[in-house]
Design an enzyme around this catalytic site. Structure first.
Site, PDB file in Angstrom:
ATOM      1  N   ILE A 113       0.851  -1.184   0.000  1.00 30.12           N
ATOM      2  CA  ILE A 113       0.000   0.000   0.000  1.00 30.12           C
ATOM      3  C   ILE A 113       0.888   1.237   0.000  1.00 30.12           C
ATOM      4  O   ILE A 113       1.802   1.350   0.823  1.00 30.12           O
ATOM      5  CB  ILE A 113      -0.911   0.012   1.241  1.00 30.12           C
ATOM      6  CG1 ILE A 113      -1.786  -1.252   1.292  1.00 30.12           C
ATOM      7  CG2 ILE A 113      -1.778   1.258   1.269  1.00 30.12           C
ATOM      8  CD1 ILE A 113      -2.526  -1.439   2.607  1.00 30.12           C
ATOM      9  N   SER A 114       0.654   2.166  -0.925  1.00 28.72           N
ATOM     10  CA  SER A 114       1.377   3.442  -0.996  1.00 28.72           C
ATOM     11  C   SER A 114       2.880   3.193  -1.158  1.00 28.72           C
ATOM     12  O   SER A 114       3.305   2.690  -2.192  1.00 28.72           O
ATOM     13  CB  SER A 114       1.054   4.301   0.225  1.00 28.72           C
ATOM     14  OG  SER A 114       1.548   5.607   0.087  1.00 28.72           O
TER      15      SER A 114
END
Length: 437
Positions: free
Chosen positions: A163-164
């Site tokens: 994520i990210s």
């Protein structure tokens, strides 16, 4: 009484043996860390998040947490779950459902943690963007190798998701180690190489702002350049992005699609488009099912924090981990390709025969393959070849686009080379792998 001939030697031997054992101690410890699977497994209680230390080369001082379910399968799959900036492996463990999914399906989850200020992963330095470069990807690769040794994990079923910052690292891992990872899923990331910097900065504002654009070929070349000379299969990629992302802007989603479709040698036009749930648009490239080479999910009106419960199950479906035991392999290609080449000092010609071995007609075809390094297509017949080097797609001509069952078509190309005149090793027809020979 005189001592026996051996007695005088006993005294001096004791300090000598002690010194020898002292010298061997570090070596014995290293051997113990490196392997016996039973000893390594004993360090990790089942169904408990456990930190593993001394897992191998770790130039950037990452930490490793591991989750092994009670019902871990024989030769398990391995999922690397990479956290966002300010996060940690334990936070990724508690904030996603991968551990509970591991309980259900029997795979192992590795949770790396960045320890630098800001807790972001290095996806920008020159070291991070090349295989074995000496930064975070090396440490994560060591974690995977440790698990493979300790649990006899299936090296054909190693996956990454993030994520990210972890999504950016997922792109990097698949670029640097295409021979290690079978597929990846990136939530709100950017293309491989987009965040590159040369001044030591960990942040690239132009990339984050979505203003870095390149052609598919240029993006693909960045991936291929991280491991020069590699010509094997490439990991499949699943991409997720929200249209209102204000941290890593939405244009990065389209640039990622450009990159990974080029890496796989498939077209930019989706092979399938659907809406798996309201507000989502899913496009698949190079194939129409759960195992398409590239899958992209756009979330309308969603910002940067897009990950939500239930998405992990969709990741597993793309990976093929949503069943216990070894994941079923994609069906054997309904096509066969044979190639003959005729080479001279700086050039070659290749004759390529495509046979439809399926039971239904093919109406319109694209043949994907990767040219060996140094080869460039200079002309062709029977098909249109784009681009001229790297991952090439040959598209049928107007007169030969239909292939009945068991029918064949022969096309060809001329290419220059710088020494390697070999034929491509693998081919896909409309995204499906073909047998060769």
């Amino acid at each position: 009484m005189h001592p026996t001939p051996h007695t005088p030697a006993r005294g001096p031997l004791r300090p000598l043996l002690a010194a020898l054992l002292a010298a061997l101690a570090p070596l014995l410890a290293a051997v113990a860390l490196a392997a016996p699977p039973a000893a390594a497994r004993a360090q990790v209680p089942a169904a408990t998040l456990t930190e593993v230390t001394d897992f191998g080369a770790n130039p950037s001082d990452l930490r490793m947490h591991l989750y092994v379910p009670d019902g871990v399968t024989e030769n398990p799959a391995v999922l690397v779950a990479v956290h966002y900036c300010t996060g940690s492996g334990p936070a990724m463990y508690s904030g996603t459902e991968y551990a509970s999914l591991a309980d259900r399906y029997g795979f192992i989850v590795v949770y790396p943690s960045a320890t630098r200020a800001g807790k972001c992963f290095d996806v920008s330095s020159p070291q991070a963007l090349r295989r074995g470069g000496g930064s975070d990807p090396v440490g994560i690769r060591s974690m995977v190798d440790w698990v493979v040794r300790a649990y006899d994990a299936d090296t054909g079923r190693i996956f990454a998701t993030g994520i990210s910052s972890g999504a950016m690292m997922t792109n990097v891992l698949l670029g640097n180690y295409p021979d290690v990872f079978a597929a990846g899923a990136a939530f709100a990331g950017v293309p491989f190489g987009c965040f590159a910097t040369t001044d030591g900065s960990e942040w690239n504002s132009a990339c984050a702002g979505g203003t870095v654009t390149r052609t598919p070929q240029q993006w693909g070349d960045l991936v291929r350049g991280s491991y020069p000379g590699y010509s094997g299969p490439r990991p499949r990629m699943q991409l997720w992005h929200g249209t209102q992302d204000d941290v890593l802007r939405y244009p990065n989603f389209g640039e990622e699609i450009k990159q990974w479709t080029n890496v796989h040698g498939v077209g930019q036009a989706p092979a399938a488009t659907d809406t798996p749930q309201p507000g989502w648009t899913r496009t698949r490239y190079g194939g129409t099912g759960d195992r398409a080479p590239v899958e992209a999910i756009s979330l309308q009106g969603v910002g940067h924090n897009l990950y939500a419960p239930g998405m992990g199950a969709r990741v597993l479906a793309f990976f093929g981990l949503d069943a216990s035991g070894p994941a079923p392999q994609p069906p054997a290609g309904a096509c066969r390709v044979t190639v003959t080449t005729n080479a001279w000092s700086t050039g070659l010609t290749a004759s390529v025969t495509i046979t439809n071995t399926g039971t239904t007609a093919v109406n319109g075809w694209k043949l994907g393959f990767t040219l060996p390094a140094g080869q460039t297509v200079t002309g062709g017949w029977g098909a249109t070849y784009t681009p001229a080097s790297g991952a090439v797609t040959a598209t049928n001509a107007a007169y030969n686009g239909t292939l009945a069952p068991n029918a064949s078509v022969t096309v060809g190309y001329q290419a220059s080379h710088t020494g390697d005149s070999a034929a491509p090793r693998a081919f896909t027809l409309n995204g499906t792998a073909c047998t060769t020979g």
